[in-house]
Design a protein around this motif. Structure first.
Motif, mmCIF file in Angstrom:
data_model
loop_
_atom_site.group_PDB
_atom_site.id
_atom_site.type_symbol
_atom_site.label_atom_id
_atom_site.label_comp_id
_atom_site.label_asym_id
_atom_site.label_seq_id
_atom_site.Cartn_x
_atom_site.Cartn_y
_atom_site.Cartn_z
ATOM 1 N N ARG A 105 0.848 -1.190 0.000
ATOM 2 C CA ARG A 105 0.000 0.000 0.000
ATOM 3 C C ARG A 105 0.885 1.241 0.000
ATOM 4 N NH1 ARG A 105 -3.399 -2.927 3.790
ATOM 5 N NH2 ARG A 105 -5.340 -3.516 2.747
ATOM 6 N N SER A 148 -1.355 -16.649 -3.738
ATOM 7 C CA SER A 148 -1.535 -15.242 -4.128
ATOM 8 C C SER A 148 -0.827 -14.331 -3.127
ATOM 9 C CB SER A 148 -3.013 -14.895 -4.197
ATOM 10 O OG SER A 148 -3.661 -15.745 -5.103
ATOM 11 N N GLU A 150 -0.340 -11.221 -3.176
ATOM 12 C CA GLU A 150 -1.019 -9.935 -2.942
ATOM 13 C C GLU A 150 -1.870 -9.947 -1.677
ATOM 14 O OE1 GLU A 150 -0.077 -10.487 -7.154
ATOM 15 O OE2 GLU A 150 -1.375 -11.636 -5.838
ATOM 16 N N THR A 167 2.460 -6.272 -15.687
ATOM 17 C CA THR A 167 1.717 -5.046 -16.047
ATOM 18 C C THR A 167 1.357 -4.215 -14.817
ATOM 19 O OG1 THR A 167 -0.413 -6.162 -15.876
ATOM 20 C CG2 THR A 167 0.699 -6.243 -18.020
ATOM 21 N N SER A 169 -1.411 -4.669 -13.168
ATOM 22 C CA SER A 169 -2.876 -4.555 -13.072
ATOM 23 C C SER A 169 -3.434 -5.290 -11.845
ATOM 24 C CB SER A 169 -3.546 -5.064 -14.356
ATOM 25 O OG SER A 169 -3.151 -6.389 -14.614
ATOM 26 N N THR A 170 -2.866 -6.454 -11.509
ATOM 27 C CA THR A 170 -3.339 -7.189 -10.320
ATOM 28 C C THR A 170 -3.088 -6.375 -9.062
ATOM 29 O OG1 THR A 170 -2.732 -9.243 -11.441
ATOM 30 C CG2 THR A 170 -3.233 -9.411 -9.112
ATOM 31 N N ARG A 172 -2.899 -3.034 -8.845
ATOM 32 C CA ARG A 172 -3.833 -1.887 -8.823
ATOM 33 C C ARG A 172 -5.235 -2.318 -8.411
ATOM 34 N NH1 ARG A 172 -0.583 -0.577 -13.205
ATOM 35 N NH2 ARG A 172 -1.995 -1.502 -14.745
ATOM 36 N N GLU A 173 -5.662 -3.467 -8.918
ATOM 37 C CA GLU A 173 -7.010 -3.972 -8.577
ATOM 38 C C GLU A 173 -7.151 -4.245 -7.090
ATOM 39 O OE1 GLU A 173 -7.842 -7.401 -10.998
ATOM 40 O OE2 GLU A 173 -7.596 -6.245 -12.851
ATOM 41 N N ASN A 174 -6.029 -4.475 -6.424
ATOM 42 C CA ASN A 174 -6.058 -4.800 -4.993
ATOM 43 C C ASN A 174 -5.512 -3.683 -4.104
ATOM 44 O OD1 ASN A 174 -7.027 -7.724 -4.805
ATOM 45 N ND2 ASN A 174 -5.533 -7.828 -6.452
ATOM 46 N N GLY A 175 -5.445 -2.488 -4.674
ATOM 47 C CA GLY A 175 -5.024 -1.325 -3.886
ATOM 48 C C GLY A 175 -3.558 -1.298 -3.533
ATOM 49 N N GLN A 177 0.710 -1.064 -4.969
ATOM 50 C CA GLN A 177 1.525 -0.454 -6.018
ATOM 51 C C GLN A 177 2.988 -0.845 -5.862
ATOM 52 O OE1 GLN A 177 0.407 3.579 -4.715
ATOM 53 N NE2 GLN A 177 2.567 3.998 -4.408
#
Length: 214
Positions: A105, A148, A150, A167, A169-170, A172-175, A177
């Protein structure tokens, strides 16, 4: 005759194997057997060129190569770093590019900046240890996960994760970075140390032909 010996390739399953076979075809090395998706075979042979191929899980490939079960392997540099086997890394094949990163985060960036004691979840404990202990000189608690990654920061198991990012994207989808980049990654060709001495000519010729394509 010594030149009649088979050279054996261990290829990482999935995209890595497909890309490697495409590359080998460009220098005239084919293995039609491997294109049969219904085949239950474990070892595929090109009798004419005296070559054998088998598919394996990425983390096992450096082991097969170190112990001589395979002369040559193709695997991601993340696996080479994590497994730390006695092998020669001879070529960066340039595909399978991604990055090993520290992710979390946004507020976890402060913990990294101030070198605080944090918990790190990862599939790659050796890479994480090397990065935090040797490069950053930051003491961390490393937790090995297999699934997983994340989930670590999301459920409060860890402050950050060390994982491969393609990428993002996974994340970002989970808040989450990317907070720091550990190193760039790509597919590499590795060679057994004894094979390199015994089959120097054949292996160097192969490396040379592939290098010209890159």
């Amino acid at each position: 005759m010594r030149e009649e010996r088979y050279l054996t390739f261990a290829l990482g399953k999935g995209r890595l194997a497909s890309k490697t076979l495409e590359l080998l075809e460009r220098i005239g090395i084919t293995c039609e057997e491997m294109k049969d998706k219904s085949s239950r075979k474990l070892i595929f042979v090109n009798e004419e060129l005296r070559l054998k191929f088998f598919l394996a899980k990425g983390p096992d490939i450096p082991t097969y190569v170190e112990y001589g079960a395979a002369d040559i392997g193709v695997v991601g540099s993340d696996t080479i770093m994590e497994e730390n086997r006695r092998i020669y890394e001879v070529l960066d094949l340039g595909f399978g590019k991604c990055r090993m990163c520290v992710c979390g985060r946004e507020d976890a960036a402060e913990l990294l900046r101030h070198h605080e004691m944090i918990r790190v979840a990862t599939k790659y404990p050796n890479i994480a240890k090397d990065y935090f202990f040797n490069k950053k000189h930051q003491t961390v608690d490393i937790i090995k996960l297999n699934g997983s990654i994340e989930l670590g920061p999301i459920v409060g198991l860890s402050d950050v994760i060390v994982d491969i990012v393609e990428t993002g994207s996974t994340l970002r989808e989970n808040g989450l970075q990317v907070l720091e980049e550990v190193c760039p990654l790509s597919a590499r060709m590795i060679v057994n140390q004894v094979s390199m001495q015994m089959e120097t000519e054949r292996i160097r010729s192969l490396i040379g032909q592939i290098r010209e394509l890159l």
